[in-house]
Design a protein around this motif. Structure first.
Motif, PDB file in Angstrom:
ATOM      1  N   GLY A   1       0.808  -1.204   0.000  1.00  0.00           N
ATOM      2  CA  GLY A   1       0.000   0.000   0.000  1.00  0.00           C
ATOM      3  C   GLY A   1       0.850   1.265   0.000  1.00  0.00           C
ATOM      4  N   ALA A   2       0.194   2.374  -0.138  1.00  0.00           N
ATOM      5  CA  ALA A   2       0.893   3.665  -0.192  1.00  0.00           C
ATOM      6  C   ALA A   2       1.554   3.983   1.148  1.00  0.00           C
ATOM      7  CB  ALA A   2      -0.088   4.766  -0.550  1.00  0.00           C
ATOM      8  N   GLY A   3       2.728   4.604   1.073  1.00  0.00           N
ATOM      9  CA  GLY A   3       3.399   5.111   2.269  1.00  0.00           C
ATOM     10  C   GLY A   3       4.531   4.276   2.801  1.00  0.00           C
ATOM     11  N   GLY A   4       4.619   2.995   2.431  1.00  0.00           N
ATOM     12  CA  GLY A   4       5.709   2.146   2.889  1.00  0.00           C
ATOM     13  C   GLY A   4       6.966   2.380   2.087  1.00  0.00           C
ATOM     14  N   SER A   5       8.049   1.727   2.499  1.00  0.00           N
ATOM     15  CA  SER A   5       9.336   1.967   1.836  1.00  0.00           C
ATOM     16  C   SER A   5       9.331   1.522   0.376  1.00  0.00           C
ATOM     17  CB  SER A   5      10.462   1.272   2.604  1.00  0.00           C
ATOM     18  OG  SER A   5      10.223  -0.119   2.719  1.00  0.00           O
ATOM     19  N   ASN A   6       8.640   0.410   0.055  1.00  0.00           N
ATOM     20  CA  ASN A   6       8.576  -0.009  -1.341  1.00  0.00           C
ATOM     21  C   ASN A   6       7.839   1.029  -2.170  1.00  0.00           C
ATOM     22  OD1 ASN A   6       6.868  -1.403  -3.615  1.00  0.00           O
ATOM     23  ND2 ASN A   6       8.633  -2.736  -3.310  1.00  0.00           N
ATOM     24  N   ASP A   7       6.711   1.501  -1.664  1.00  0.00           N
ATOM     25  CA  ASP A   7       5.919   2.495  -2.387  1.00  0.00           C
ATOM     26  C   ASP A   7       6.714   3.782  -2.568  1.00  0.00           C
ATOM     27  OD1 ASP A   7       3.288   3.730  -3.332  1.00  0.00           O
ATOM     28  OD2 ASP A   7       3.748   4.976  -1.586  1.00  0.00           O
ATOM     29  N   ILE A   8       7.406   4.212  -1.517  1.00  0.00           N
ATOM     30  CA  ILE A   8       8.203   5.442  -1.602  1.00  0.00           C
ATOM     31  C   ILE A   8       9.268   5.317  -2.681  1.00  0.00           C
ATOM     32  CG2 ILE A   8       9.907   6.868  -0.379  1.00  0.00           C
ATOM     33  CD1 ILE A   8       8.283   6.242   2.201  1.00  0.00           C
ATOM     34  N   LEU A   9      10.013   4.202  -2.653  1.00  0.00           N
ATOM     35  CA  LEU A   9      11.079   4.031  -3.646  1.00  0.00           C
ATOM     36  C   LEU A   9      10.504   3.840  -5.043  1.00  0.00           C
ATOM     37  CD1 LEU A   9      14.072   3.846  -4.248  1.00  0.00           C
ATOM     38  CD2 LEU A   9      13.981   1.396  -3.723  1.00  0.00           C
ATOM     39  N   THR A  10       9.372   3.142  -5.158  1.00  0.00           N
ATOM     40  CA  THR A  10       8.734   2.968  -6.463  1.00  0.00           C
ATOM     41  C   THR A  10       8.428   4.325  -7.083  1.00  0.00           C
ATOM     42  OG1 THR A  10       7.737   0.868  -5.763  1.00  0.00           O
ATOM     43  CG2 THR A  10       6.781   1.933  -7.691  1.00  0.00           C
ATOM     44  N   ARG A  11       7.912   5.239  -6.287  1.00  0.00           N
ATOM     45  CA  ARG A  11       7.560   6.568  -6.802  1.00  0.00           C
ATOM     46  C   ARG A  11       8.801   7.400  -7.137  1.00  0.00           C
ATOM     47  NH1 ARG A  11       2.156   7.175  -6.318  1.00  0.00           N
ATOM     48  NH2 ARG A  11       1.162   5.520  -5.089  1.00  0.00           N
ATOM     49  N   VAL A  12       9.826   7.267  -6.323  1.00  0.00           N
ATOM     50  CA  VAL A  12      11.075   7.983  -6.620  1.00  0.00           C
ATOM     51  C   VAL A  12      11.684   7.466  -7.928  1.00  0.00           C
ATOM     52  CG1 VAL A  12      13.449   8.363  -5.830  1.00  0.00           C
ATOM     53  CG2 VAL A  12      11.560   8.520  -4.201  1.00  0.00           C
ATOM     54  N   LEU A  13      11.717   6.149  -8.078  1.00  0.00           N
ATOM     55  CA  LEU A  13      12.242   5.566  -9.311  1.00  0.00           C
ATOM     56  C   LEU A  13      11.357   5.911 -10.499  1.00  0.00           C
ATOM     57  CD1 LEU A  13      13.298   2.010  -8.065  1.00  0.00           C
ATOM     58  CD2 LEU A  13      14.813   3.910  -8.659  1.00  0.00           C
ATOM     59  N   GLY A  14      10.046   5.914 -10.270  1.00  0.00           N
ATOM     60  CA  GLY A  14       9.129   6.255 -11.351  1.00  0.00           C
ATOM     61  C   GLY A  14       9.370   7.669 -11.872  1.00  0.00           C
ATOM     62  N   ASP A  15       9.593   8.617 -10.971  1.00  0.00           N
ATOM     63  CA  ASP A  15       9.883   9.994 -11.389  1.00  0.00           C
ATOM     64  C   ASP A  15      11.172  10.056 -12.206  1.00  0.00           C
ATOM     65  OD1 ASP A  15       7.630  10.944 -10.132  1.00  0.00           O
ATOM     66  OD2 ASP A  15       8.672  11.614  -8.324  1.00  0.00           O
ATOM     67  N   PHE A  16      12.195   9.363 -11.713  1.00  0.00           N
ATOM     68  CA  PHE A  16      13.502   9.381 -12.389  1.00  0.00           C
ATOM     69  C   PHE A  16      13.398   8.722 -13.762  1.00  0.00           C
ATOM     70  CE2 PHE A  16      17.670   7.789 -13.510  1.00  0.00           C
ATOM     71  CZ  PHE A  16      18.532   8.798 -13.113  1.00  0.00           C
ATOM     72  N   LEU A  17      12.802   7.534 -13.812  1.00  0.00           N
ATOM     73  CA  LEU A  17      12.705   6.803 -15.083  1.00  0.00           C
ATOM     74  C   LEU A  17      11.813   7.531 -16.076  1.00  0.00           C
ATOM     75  CD1 LEU A  17      12.401   3.116 -13.829  1.00  0.00           C
ATOM     76  CD2 LEU A  17      14.421   4.250 -14.748  1.00  0.00           C
ATOM     77  N   GLY A  18      10.754   8.171 -15.576  1.00  0.00           N
ATOM     78  CA  GLY A  18       9.878   8.909 -16.472  1.00  0.00           C
ATOM     79  C   GLY A  18      10.622  10.020 -17.208  1.00  0.00           C
ATOM     80  N   ARG A  19      11.479  10.719 -16.484  1.00  0.00           N
ATOM     81  CA  ARG A  19      12.268  11.781 -17.129  1.00  0.00           C
ATOM     82  C   ARG A  19      13.256  11.194 -18.132  1.00  0.00           C
ATOM     83  NH1 ARG A  19      12.468  13.486 -11.707  1.00  0.00           N
ATOM     84  NH2 ARG A  19      14.641  12.796 -11.503  1.00  0.00           N
ATOM     85  N   ARG A  20      13.861  10.078 -17.790  1.00  0.00           N
ATOM     86  CA  ARG A  20      14.866   9.473 -18.669  1.00  0.00           C
ATOM     87  C   ARG A  20      14.246   8.853 -19.918  1.00  0.00           C
ATOM     88  NH1 ARG A  20      20.507   9.612 -16.788  1.00  0.00           N
ATOM     89  NH2 ARG A  20      20.764   7.591 -17.806  1.00  0.00           N
ATOM     90  N   LEU A  21      13.052   8.264 -19.742  1.00  0.00           N
ATOM     91  CA  LEU A  21      12.424   7.546 -20.856  1.00  0.00           C
ATOM     92  C   LEU A  21      11.472   8.425 -21.658  1.00  0.00           C
ATOM     93  CD1 LEU A  21      11.632   4.179 -19.025  1.00  0.00           C
ATOM     94  CD2 LEU A  21      13.484   4.608 -20.655  1.00  0.00           C
ATOM     95  N   GLY A  22      11.150   9.597 -21.125  1.00  0.00           N
ATOM     96  CA  GLY A  22      10.270  10.497 -21.855  1.00  0.00           C
ATOM     97  C   GLY A  22       8.815  10.072 -21.858  1.00  0.00           C
ATOM     98  N   GLN A  23       8.428   9.276 -20.864  1.00  0.00           N
ATOM     99  CA  GLN A  23       7.040   8.836 -20.739  1.00  0.00           C
ATOM    100  C   GLN A  23       6.637   8.853 -19.269  1.00  0.00           C
ATOM    101  OE1 GLN A  23       4.708   8.123 -22.935  1.00  0.00           O
ATOM    102  NE2 GLN A  23       5.976   8.272 -24.793  1.00  0.00           N
ATOM    103  N   SER A  24       5.343   8.986 -19.025  1.00  0.00           N
ATOM    104  CA  SER A  24       4.843   8.940 -17.653  1.00  0.00           C
ATOM    105  C   SER A  24       4.966   7.527 -17.100  1.00  0.00           C
ATOM    106  CB  SER A  24       3.373   9.359 -17.613  1.00  0.00           C
ATOM    107  OG  SER A  24       3.218  10.688 -18.050  1.00  0.00           O
ATOM    108  N   ILE A  25       5.317   7.434 -15.821  1.00  0.00           N
ATOM    109  CA  ILE A  25       5.322   6.157 -15.121  1.00  0.00           C
ATOM    110  C   ILE A  25       4.142   6.193 -14.146  1.00  0.00           C
ATOM    111  CG2 ILE A  25       6.620   4.534 -13.711  1.00  0.00           C
ATOM    112  CD1 ILE A  25       8.005   5.100 -16.360  1.00  0.00           C
ATOM    113  N   VAL A  26       3.185   5.322 -14.368  1.00  0.00           N
ATOM    114  CA  VAL A  26       1.977   5.284 -13.544  1.00  0.00           C
ATOM    115  C   VAL A  26       2.161   4.237 -12.448  1.00  0.00           C
ATOM    116  CG1 VAL A  26      -0.517   4.904 -13.520  1.00  0.00           C
ATOM    117  CG2 VAL A  26       0.568   5.955 -15.519  1.00  0.00           C
ATOM    118  N   ILE A  27       2.102   4.671 -11.185  1.00  0.00           N
ATOM    119  CA  ILE A  27       2.301   3.755 -10.058  1.00  0.00           C
ATOM    120  C   ILE A  27       0.959   3.154  -9.658  1.00  0.00           C
ATOM    121  CG2 ILE A  27       3.237   3.484  -7.741  1.00  0.00           C
ATOM    122  CD1 ILE A  27       5.258   4.427  -9.925  1.00  0.00           C
ATOM    123  N   GLU A  28       0.915   1.835  -9.551  1.00  0.00           N
ATOM    124  CA  GLU A  28      -0.282   1.139  -9.094  1.00  0.00           C
ATOM    125  C   GLU A  28       0.070   0.320  -7.853  1.00  0.00           C
ATOM    126  OE1 GLU A  28      -2.545  -1.095 -11.854  1.00  0.00           O
ATOM    127  OE2 GLU A  28      -2.602   0.502 -13.365  1.00  0.00           O
TER     128      GLU A  28
END
Length: 323
Positions: A39-66
């Motif tokens: 669920g939202a707020g745990g360490s996996n979720d936090i890192l998933t969102r941080v990585l999603g932001d980074f990868l989205g900028r690098r790949l030029g596409q939105s990363i949608v976290i589920e």
């Protein structure tokens, strides 16, 4: 005519690999879904969102976290295992994926066959923490207490089959001590019992323990790592203190459905390794009690296989069953 046909066929043959290469290079052309098994707020979720932001900028596409929490990560694992192998659905997998086949019957996926490894992302070191008022101030004294007490040592665990649970079982066996691991619904109730002195110890992320350590209520006896953790470097490893086999921690890494094209796996591996080398990503991960890792796809696959074998032995020896 024959010569013309041969030249036409040769040109067509040359075009095929060029077209395939162009298709691979075009990825991604639309948003990518990244699934967290919690669920939202745990360490996996936090890192998933941080990585999603980074990868989205690098790949030029939105990363949608589920977030697909529940069933010891099996809901998320199964969802991604059955997703199209096109690079648009990824799993930020967690350590419980490696114990599924030993703990549950009839899993709808195979951890070794249903996924393509991309890269390790982080580990969550487990620190052995006790009440500050306890008489033991070192691992040796803690083990001596466990052997002297008729009931042995009591550990608090955030859930059956969790990394803290299995590592506590490993510690007891390596030390030749008796003990029980009491299961709670998460870290909070285990901390309540530890702070009240009703259990002896827990294995936990340092980010959760720090406020109680700083308040003088908890004491760290060591960390279950191969080497000391930069998150709390004054804590000696349990290996240093005479238990060389006691290495256990939570971990995360990126997986894709099996048969995802190798070119996509290679691109994602390169970008994840860039992410874990980024200072801002590292700062945010460490605030969540995580050490970034990275590495090759092959290394991550080998690691998962090793974790599966290791914890299957502990699950069998401790007679651990699924709740």
């Amino acid at each position: 005519m024959n010569r013309r046909h041969l030249l036409t066929a040769a040109a067509a043959g040359l075009a095929l690999p060029w077209s395939a290469s162009s298709h691979a290079q075009a990825w991604p052309t639309r948003p990518i879904r990244m699934v967290s098994p919690y669920g939202a707020g745990g360490s996996n979720d936090i890192l998933t969102r941080v990585l999603g932001d980074f990868l989205g900028r690098r790949l030029g596409q939105s990363i949608v976290i589920e977030n697909k929490a529940g069933a010891g990560t099996r809901i998320a694992n199964d969802f991604v295992a059955k997703a199209p192998a096109d690079g648009y659905t990824l799993l930020h997998a967690a350590a419980p994926i490696a114990i599924g086949e030993a703990l549950y019957k009839g899993l709808p996926y195979d951890v070794h066959k249903s996924f393509a490894s991309i890269a390790s992302t982080a580990i969550a070191p487990l620190f052995l923490v006790v009440n500050a008022d306890a008489p033991y101030k070192s691992l040796a004294e803690f083990i001596k207490h466990a052997k002297a007490d008729p009931k042995g040592a009591t550990f608090g665990s955030p859930g059956a089959g969790s990394a803290p649970h299995l590592t506590a079982e490993l510690l007891l066996r390596a030390a030749g001590a008796k003990g029980i691991v009491v299961q709670y619904r998460g870290d909070a109730p285990a901390y309540t019992e530890l702070l009240a002195g009703r259990i002896d110890a827990t294995l936990t992320a340092i980010s959760t323990a720090i406020p109680h350590i700083q308040a003088g209520k908890l004491r760290v006896l060591g960390v279950a790592m191969e080497e000391r953790s930069p998150l709390y470097p004054t804590a000696p490893t349990l290996r240093e203190q005479g238990l060389p086999s006691v290495v256990g921690y939570g971990w995360y890494g990126m997986l894709a459905p099996a048969a995802t094209p190798a070119s996509i796996i290679e691109r994602l591996n390169a970008e994840i390794n860039a992410a874990v080398s980024d200072a801002d990503v590292r700062r945010k991960a460490e605030a969540a009690g995580l050490q970034l890792r990275g590495g090759s796809a092959a290394d991550f696959s080998t690691f998962i296989a090793s974790e599966t074998r290791k914890w299957a032995q502990i699950i069998k020896a401790a007679n651990i069953t699924a709740e």
